[in-house]
Design a protein around this motif. Structure first.
Motif, PDB file in Angstrom:
ATOM      1  N   PHE A   5      11.225   9.937  -1.177  1.00  0.00           N
ATOM      2  CA  PHE A   5      12.584  10.327  -0.787  1.00  0.00           C
ATOM      3  C   PHE A   5      13.475   9.099  -0.602  1.00  0.00           C
ATOM      4  N   SER A   6      12.982   8.083   0.107  1.00  0.00           N
ATOM      5  CA  SER A   6      13.790   6.895   0.383  1.00  0.00           C
ATOM      6  C   SER A   6      14.080   6.109  -0.887  1.00  0.00           C
ATOM      7  N   ALA A   7      13.094   6.008  -1.772  1.00  0.00           N
ATOM      8  CA  ALA A   7      13.312   5.299  -3.034  1.00  0.00           C
ATOM      9  C   ALA A   7      14.352   6.025  -3.888  1.00  0.00           C
ATOM     10  N   LYS A   8      14.317   7.348  -3.830  1.00  0.00           N
ATOM     11  CA  LYS A   8      15.270   8.136  -4.620  1.00  0.00           C
ATOM     12  C   LYS A   8      16.688   7.993  -4.075  1.00  0.00           C
ATOM     13  N   THR A   9      16.829   8.069  -2.761  1.00  0.00           N
ATOM     14  CA  THR A   9      18.161   8.062  -2.156  1.00  0.00           C
ATOM     15  C   THR A   9      18.732   6.663  -2.005  1.00  0.00           C
ATOM     16  N   LYS A  10      17.892   5.652  -1.805  1.00  0.00           N
ATOM     17  CA  LYS A  10      18.385   4.304  -1.533  1.00  0.00           C
ATOM     18  C   LYS A  10      18.261   3.354  -2.723  1.00  0.00           C
ATOM     19  N   LEU A  11      17.455   3.715  -3.726  1.00  0.00           N
ATOM     20  CA  LEU A  11      17.285   2.852  -4.892  1.00  0.00           C
ATOM     21  C   LEU A  11      17.580   3.565  -6.210  1.00  0.00           C
ATOM     22  N   SER A  12      17.853   4.857  -6.137  1.00  0.00           N
ATOM     23  CA  SER A  12      18.004   5.682  -7.355  1.00  0.00           C
ATOM     24  C   SER A  12      16.762   5.551  -8.231  1.00  0.00           C
ATOM     25  N   LEU A  13      15.605   5.452  -7.604  1.00  0.00           N
ATOM     26  CA  LEU A  13      14.329   5.251  -8.304  1.00  0.00           C
ATOM     27  C   LEU A  13      13.407   6.423  -8.011  1.00  0.00           C
ATOM     28  N   ASP A  14      12.901   7.065  -9.048  1.00  0.00           N
ATOM     29  CA  ASP A  14      12.008   8.201  -8.892  1.00  0.00           C
ATOM     30  C   ASP A  14      10.558   7.721  -8.953  1.00  0.00           C
ATOM     31  N   LEU A  15       9.879   7.747  -7.812  1.00  0.00           N
ATOM     32  CA  LEU A  15       8.474   7.342  -7.737  1.00  0.00           C
ATOM     33  C   LEU A  15       7.530   8.544  -7.685  1.00  0.00           C
ATOM     34  N   SER A  16       8.027   9.725  -8.014  1.00  0.00           N
ATOM     35  CA  SER A  16       7.170  10.917  -8.023  1.00  0.00           C
ATOM     36  C   SER A  16       5.994  10.708  -8.951  1.00  0.00           C
ATOM     37  N   ASN A  17       4.792  11.025  -8.456  1.00  0.00           N
ATOM     38  CA  ASN A  17       3.543  10.907  -9.219  1.00  0.00           C
ATOM     39  C   ASN A  17       3.207   9.470  -9.600  1.00  0.00           C
ATOM     40  N   LYS A  18       3.835   8.498  -8.899  1.00  0.00           N
ATOM     41  CA  LYS A  18       3.540   7.092  -9.181  1.00  0.00           C
ATOM     42  C   LYS A  18       2.950   6.376  -7.970  1.00  0.00           C
ATOM     43  N   ILE A  19       2.549   7.175  -6.956  1.00  0.00           N
ATOM     44  CA  ILE A  19       1.975   6.603  -5.733  1.00  0.00           C
ATOM     45  C   ILE A  19       0.606   7.217  -5.507  1.00  0.00           C
ATOM     46  N   THR A  20      -0.416   6.380  -5.444  1.00  0.00           N
ATOM     47  CA  THR A  20      -1.786   6.865  -5.233  1.00  0.00           C
ATOM     48  C   THR A  20      -2.523   5.944  -4.261  1.00  0.00           C
ATOM     49  N   PHE A  21      -3.657   6.436  -3.772  1.00  0.00           N
ATOM     50  CA  PHE A  21      -4.553   5.639  -2.926  1.00  0.00           C
ATOM     51  C   PHE A  21      -5.905   5.547  -3.618  1.00  0.00           C
ATOM     52  N   GLU A  22      -6.526   4.380  -3.560  1.00  0.00           N
ATOM     53  CA  GLU A  22      -7.826   4.177  -4.187  1.00  0.00           C
ATOM     54  C   GLU A  22      -8.745   3.417  -3.243  1.00  0.00           C
ATOM     55  N   MET A  23     -10.041   3.711  -3.370  1.00  0.00           N
ATOM     56  CA  MET A  23     -11.061   2.990  -2.609  1.00  0.00           C
ATOM     57  C   MET A  23     -11.891   2.150  -3.562  1.00  0.00           C
ATOM     58  N   ASP A  24     -12.222   0.933  -3.137  1.00  0.00           N
ATOM     59  CA  ASP A  24     -13.134   0.085  -3.896  1.00  0.00           C
ATOM     60  C   ASP A  24     -14.563   0.432  -3.478  1.00  0.00           C
ATOM     61  N   GLU A  25     -15.358   0.937  -4.406  1.00  0.00           N
ATOM     62  CA  GLU A  25     -16.708   1.401  -4.073  1.00  0.00           C
ATOM     63  C   GLU A  25     -17.605   0.273  -3.609  1.00  0.00           C
ATOM     64  N   ASN A  26     -17.399  -0.919  -4.105  1.00  0.00           N
ATOM     65  CA  ASN A  26     -18.275  -2.040  -3.750  1.00  0.00           C
ATOM     66  C   ASN A  26     -17.931  -2.652  -2.402  1.00  0.00           C
ATOM     67  N   SER A  27     -16.653  -2.795  -2.131  1.00  0.00           N
ATOM     68  CA  SER A  27     -16.248  -3.484  -0.899  1.00  0.00           C
ATOM     69  C   SER A  27     -15.761  -2.532   0.185  1.00  0.00           C
ATOM     70  N   ALA A  28     -15.500  -1.282  -0.156  1.00  0.00           N
ATOM     71  CA  ALA A  28     -14.930  -0.282   0.758  1.00  0.00           C
ATOM     72  C   ALA A  28     -13.492  -0.621   1.141  1.00  0.00           C
ATOM     73  N   ASP A  29     -12.868  -1.517   0.399  1.00  0.00           N
ATOM     74  CA  ASP A  29     -11.461  -1.810   0.627  1.00  0.00           C
ATOM     75  C   ASP A  29     -10.604  -0.652   0.105  1.00  0.00           C
ATOM     76  N   GLU A  30      -9.497  -0.401   0.803  1.00  0.00           N
ATOM     77  CA  GLU A  30      -8.580   0.655   0.368  1.00  0.00           C
ATOM     78  C   GLU A  30      -7.304   0.037  -0.182  1.00  0.00           C
ATOM     79  N   PHE A  31      -6.768   0.677  -1.240  1.00  0.00           N
ATOM     80  CA  PHE A  31      -5.570   0.159  -1.891  1.00  0.00           C
ATOM     81  C   PHE A  31      -4.523   1.265  -2.038  1.00  0.00           C
ATOM     82  N   LEU A  32      -3.283   0.843  -1.965  1.00  0.00           N
ATOM     83  CA  LEU A  32      -2.142   1.687  -2.291  1.00  0.00           C
ATOM     84  C   LEU A  32      -1.610   1.213  -3.642  1.00  0.00           C
TER      85      LEU A  32
END
Length: 264
Positions: free
Chosen positions: A227-254
């Protein structure tokens, strides 16, 4: 309304001592002008093409869904000019207009079309960021920023006048530069997250995030960021944001449009 009052109040200086004194001292005032143009018009005075920008990342914050330059004391920057003598270029209308506007304030020495502004300093008192428009085509970002800059012009130590400059960046921002604003939004949408520059350039992520999100918070975070990216940057990030886990290190990423953030 507060912004307008703040701008207008910054354009005039009337010492209170002149008002309170019983003597007949003249009221001191300085010239105030307005100008609309581009960052290159101001940066003609500097060897570095982007000395004066339409934002200052050091003090820029995203607060209550608004952009604010916050936390500075008296001014955002003081910029003593490096190119003292400039030629009036009639083929560049906005640059020529800025030189003429400055001339009315500074009274430079003029020989033919060459203007001598020796001793001038341009102080950026504040920046009011009006709009950021991101044009994203096939992953290539082309971003324009428009701001009002409250400038004070000095000759040596003396204030000569003030300019309210409405500026657009001459050179569009690329994807990396645009993500600086996304990072400010991440840090300012009340999820207690703070985006940091990564410490090790060899690591295969782009930024680090101080903080964490549980599963319920992740959904709310994504919705708010989109919502903020759309209203403040005119940028549509729909379906472009995910979370992932590293299986080896258990680190989490955005992951945001292929930019990778590690939670620390």
């Amino acid at each position: 309304m507060k912004k307008i009052i703040h701008i207008l109040s910054s354009l005039f200086i009337i010492p209170t001592s002149s008002i309170m004194s019983v003597s007949c001292k003249p009221i001191i005032s300085i010239a105030s002008k307005s100008f609309t143009g581009f960052t290159n018009d101001l940066n003609i005075f500097f060897k570095k093409n982007e000395t004066i920008k339409v934002y200052n990342l050091e003090y820029l914050e995203f607060i209550n869904d608004s952009w604010e330059h916050n936390g500075f004391e008296s001014s955002l920057s003081s910029n003593k000019i490096e190119n003292n003598i400039v030629e009036l270029n009639i083929n560049n209308p906005t640059e020529a207009e800025f030189i003429q506007t400055l001339s009315e304030i500074y009274n430079p020495n003029v020989i033919d079309n060459f203007y001598d502004f020796t001793g001038m300093t341009i102080i950026v008192e504040n920046i009011f960021l009006n709009s950021i428009v991101v044009n994203n085509e096939n992953g290539f970002y082309n971003t324009k920023v428009e701001s009002d800059l409250a400038l004070t012009i000095k000759k040596g130590w003396k204030d000569q006048g003030k300019i309210l400059a409405s500026l657009t960046n001459s050179n569009a921002l690329n994807k990396t530069e645009t993500f600086y604003f996304i990072n400010k939004i991440i840090s300012g949408i009340n999820f207690r997250l703070k985006v940091l520059e990564k410490q090790n350039e060899d690591d295969n992520w782009d930024y680090e995030i101080e903080g964490s999100l549980n599963d319920d918070q992740k959904k709310a975070f994504v919705n708010k960021l989109v919502f903020s990216a759309k209203t403040k940057l005119s940028l549509d990030l729909s379906n472009k944001i995910t979370f992932e886990m590293d299986e080896n290190s258990a680190d989490e990423f955005l992951i945001i449009d292929n930019f990778k953030y590690k939670f620390i």
